[in-house]
Each structure stands twice: as C-alpha cells, then as structure tokens.
Design a protein around this motif. Structure first.
Motif, short mmCIF file in Angstrom:
data_model
loop_
_atom_site.label_atom_id
_atom_site.label_comp_id
_atom_site.label_asym_id
_atom_site.label_seq_id
_atom_site.Cartn_x
_atom_site.Cartn_y
_atom_site.Cartn_z
N ARG A 106 -5.28 -31.26 3.19
CA ARG A 106 -5.37 -32.71 3.36
C ARG A 106 -6.10 -33.29 2.15
N ARG A 107 -5.96 -34.57 1.96
CA ARG A 107 -6.60 -35.22 0.80
C ARG A 107 -8.12 -35.23 0.98
N PRO A 108 -8.87 -34.72 0.00
CA PRO A 108 -10.33 -34.71 0.12
C PRO A 108 -10.91 -36.09 -0.17
N ASP A 109 -12.07 -36.37 0.45
CA ASP A 109 -12.74 -37.63 0.17
C ASP A 109 -13.70 -37.46 -1.02
N ALA A 110 -14.35 -38.53 -1.39
CA ALA A 110 -15.24 -38.51 -2.56
C ALA A 110 -16.41 -37.56 -2.35
N THR A 111 -16.90 -37.48 -1.13
CA THR A 111 -18.02 -36.58 -0.83
C THR A 111 -17.62 -35.13 -1.07
N MET A 112 -16.43 -34.78 -0.61
CA MET A 112 -15.93 -33.41 -0.79
C MET A 112 -15.76 -33.09 -2.27
N LEU A 113 -15.22 -34.01 -3.04
CA LEU A 113 -15.04 -33.79 -4.47
C LEU A 113 -16.40 -33.61 -5.16
N GLY A 114 -17.38 -34.37 -4.72
CA GLY A 114 -18.73 -34.22 -5.28
C GLY A 114 -19.32 -32.86 -4.97
N GLU A 115 -19.08 -32.36 -3.77
CA GLU A 115 -19.57 -31.04 -3.39
C GLU A 115 -18.92 -29.95 -4.24
N LEU A 116 -17.64 -30.10 -4.54
CA LEU A 116 -16.96 -29.13 -5.40
C LEU A 116 -17.54 -29.14 -6.80
N ARG A 117 -17.82 -30.33 -7.33
CA ARG A 117 -18.43 -30.41 -8.66
C ARG A 117 -19.80 -29.75 -8.67
N GLU A 118 -20.56 -29.96 -7.60
CA GLU A 118 -21.90 -29.37 -7.51
C GLU A 118 -21.82 -27.84 -7.44
N LEU A 119 -20.88 -27.33 -6.66
CA LEU A 119 -20.71 -25.87 -6.56
C LEU A 119 -20.32 -25.28 -7.92
N ALA A 133 -24.30 -11.93 -8.09
CA ALA A 133 -24.21 -12.25 -6.67
C ALA A 133 -24.07 -13.76 -6.47
N ALA A 134 -24.85 -14.55 -7.21
CA ALA A 134 -24.78 -16.00 -7.08
C ALA A 134 -23.45 -16.53 -7.62
N VAL A 135 -22.97 -15.96 -8.72
CA VAL A 135 -21.67 -16.38 -9.27
C VAL A 135 -20.58 -16.19 -8.23
N GLN A 136 -20.56 -15.02 -7.62
CA GLN A 136 -19.53 -14.75 -6.61
C GLN A 136 -19.67 -15.66 -5.40
N ARG A 137 -20.91 -15.92 -4.98
CA ARG A 137 -21.13 -16.78 -3.82
C ARG A 137 -20.63 -18.19 -4.08
N TYR A 138 -21.01 -18.77 -5.23
CA TYR A 138 -20.59 -20.14 -5.51
C TYR A 138 -19.09 -20.22 -5.77
N ASN A 139 -18.52 -19.19 -6.40
CA ASN A 139 -17.08 -19.18 -6.63
C ASN A 139 -16.33 -19.14 -5.30
N ARG A 140 -16.80 -18.29 -4.38
CA ARG A 140 -16.18 -18.20 -3.06
C ARG A 140 -16.31 -19.54 -2.31
N GLU A 141 -17.49 -20.13 -2.34
CA GLU A 141 -17.71 -21.40 -1.63
C GLU A 141 -16.82 -22.50 -2.20
N PHE A 142 -16.65 -22.48 -3.52
CA PHE A 142 -15.78 -23.47 -4.18
C PHE A 142 -14.35 -23.36 -3.66
N HIS A 143 -13.80 -22.17 -3.70
CA HIS A 143 -12.40 -21.99 -3.33
C HIS A 143 -12.18 -22.13 -1.83
N PHE A 144 -13.11 -21.62 -1.03
CA PHE A 144 -12.90 -21.70 0.41
C PHE A 144 -13.16 -23.10 0.95
N ALA A 145 -13.93 -23.90 0.24
CA ALA A 145 -14.05 -25.31 0.62
C ALA A 145 -12.69 -25.99 0.49
N ILE A 146 -11.92 -25.58 -0.50
CA ILE A 146 -10.56 -26.12 -0.68
C ILE A 146 -9.63 -25.56 0.38
N PHE A 147 -9.70 -24.25 0.62
CA PHE A 147 -8.85 -23.65 1.65
C PHE A 147 -9.11 -24.27 3.03
N ASP A 148 -10.35 -24.67 3.27
CA ASP A 148 -10.70 -25.27 4.56
C ASP A 148 -10.06 -26.64 4.77
#
Length: 224
Positions: A106-119, A133-148
């Motif tokens: 679905r189309r993300p809102d501005a808040t979601m886009l900001g969270e992706l930039r922060e990640l 470990a941190a690189v992998q964690r933030y990379n996973r959170e970035f992509h799975f935020a999109i998958f969600d």
C-alpha cells in the motif's frame, strides 16, 4: 476477574525465554562463535546464554524450523551448513516472494517514509563503525518495514525464514565489504523515492538490482 492477569503473564514467560534464547543463538552463529557444521553442546550453550535446558530445547526447535540449525542422527543439533546451490535457491526464492510482496504494498505515508530514511541513516553509521550486527538489524528493519506494507502475511513469514537462513553468510559479506556503503545508500534512497512516488514497477526494478548488486554473488566465495 483481575486474578487472571498474573497467570497470563506466567504463561507468556516461557515463550519469551525461548525467543530470547533463539535470538542469542542466532547472534552466536552470525558472530561465528558457532560455526557451520559444529555440534551444539546444549549444557555449555545453556550456561553461556543463561537459560535452562527447557527454553534452550524450544529455541533449537525454532531455529531448526527456520533452517538455522539441523538435527543429525547420533550427533544431535548442529549449526546448519548451506552450500552454494542451497544459497542460490534461497536467493531465487527470495526474488520470487519479495516481488510478490513489493507488487502488493500500500502507499506509505510521510511518517513511514521518514522512518525508512532514519533506518537507512542508522545503517550507514553502523557501516562506518563496522558494527555488523547493527548493520544487519537496520537493513532487515528497513526492508521488512516495506514488506509489512503488503497484506500477504504468509509470504512475508516465508521471506523472513529465508533471510534467517542466509544471515550468517550476509554477516561474512559485510565484514569484507564496508566499501559497499555508497552503493547501498544510493539504492536505499532510490527505493524510498519509488515508494514516495508510489511507482511499484520502479520499486520492484530497484529492489531487484539491490538484491543482486554484488552482495549475493559474493556470499559463496568461501572467504570467511
């Protein structure tokens, strides 16, 4: 009626211990404290991560279901080995399933886009600090935020399992390739731009390039 609340908390505690133990074991595998093919000595491992044998056994069953560990006759649990052909199949499955997720977001809102930039910003800092470990964690959170953003929950679960199976190889790659920061930063920003414009075809295209941009091709090089 209020007396039922503590019971619910008590029932949740074993599950929480199991999840924590599984996360700790994954970390030991990613950090190469436990190596592919190595027999898992449950008594020693339980002492190392500070849990009793019961949640440890449940954690190992969880990791077995994810493909992170395997059970062998006469040996017990061992860290799973993933060969070159297996790894190629994992990434082929990821390609097919992730494309399904991306095409149904679905189309993300501005808040979601900001969270992706922060990640992504946090990930770039972690690359500079060589904190794998941190690189992998933030990379996973970035992509799975999109998958969600996709409603395809069962496909998302399978994609998560496939990521778990390849994490130890991803970690090895990150240790060798800190110079990939510039490319990955540009690709993540392009992904965010495609989401902002809600250009799904472009999103799938960029993610395909990102997935095969040198990272996966080098995973099976054997230089651990």
């Amino acid at each position: 009626m209020r007396k039922s609340a503590p019971a619910a908390t008590t029932e949740a505690e074993p599950l929480q211990l199991t999840l924590q133990a599984a996360a700790q074991i994954r970390g030991l595998i990613i950090d190469r404290v436990l190596l592919p093919g190595e027999k898992i000595l449950q008594v020693e491992l339980a002492e190392r991560i500070g849990v009793s044998r019961s949640p440890l056994r449940e954690a190992l069953r969880t990791l077995e279901a994810e493909g992170v560990v395997a059970y062998e006759a006469n040996r017990g649990y061992v860290v799973a080995r993933v060969g070159d052909e297996d790894l190629a199949q994992i990434y082929r499955m990821r390609e097919l399933l992730e494309n399904e997720l991306l095409r149904t977001v679905r189309r993300p809102d501005a808040t979601m886009l900001g969270e992706l930039r922060e990640l992504n910003d946090k990930m770039m800092v972690s690359i500079d600090e060589r904190d794998v470990a941190a690189v992998q964690r933030y990379n996973r959170e970035f992509h799975f935020a999109i998958f969600d953003l996709s409603p395809l929950g069962q496909i998302r679960k399978e994609v998560a399992r496939l990521w778990q199976m390849s994490d130890i190889y991803s970690a090895a790659w990150w240790r060798r390739q800190p110079e990939a920061k510039k490319r990955i930063n540009a690709e993540h920003k392009a992904i965010i731009s495609a989401l902002r414009k809600f250009d799904v075809d472009k999103l799938v295209e960029i993610c395909a390039t990102h997935r095969t941009g040198g990272h996966e091709r080098s995973l099976s090089s054997g230089h651990w």
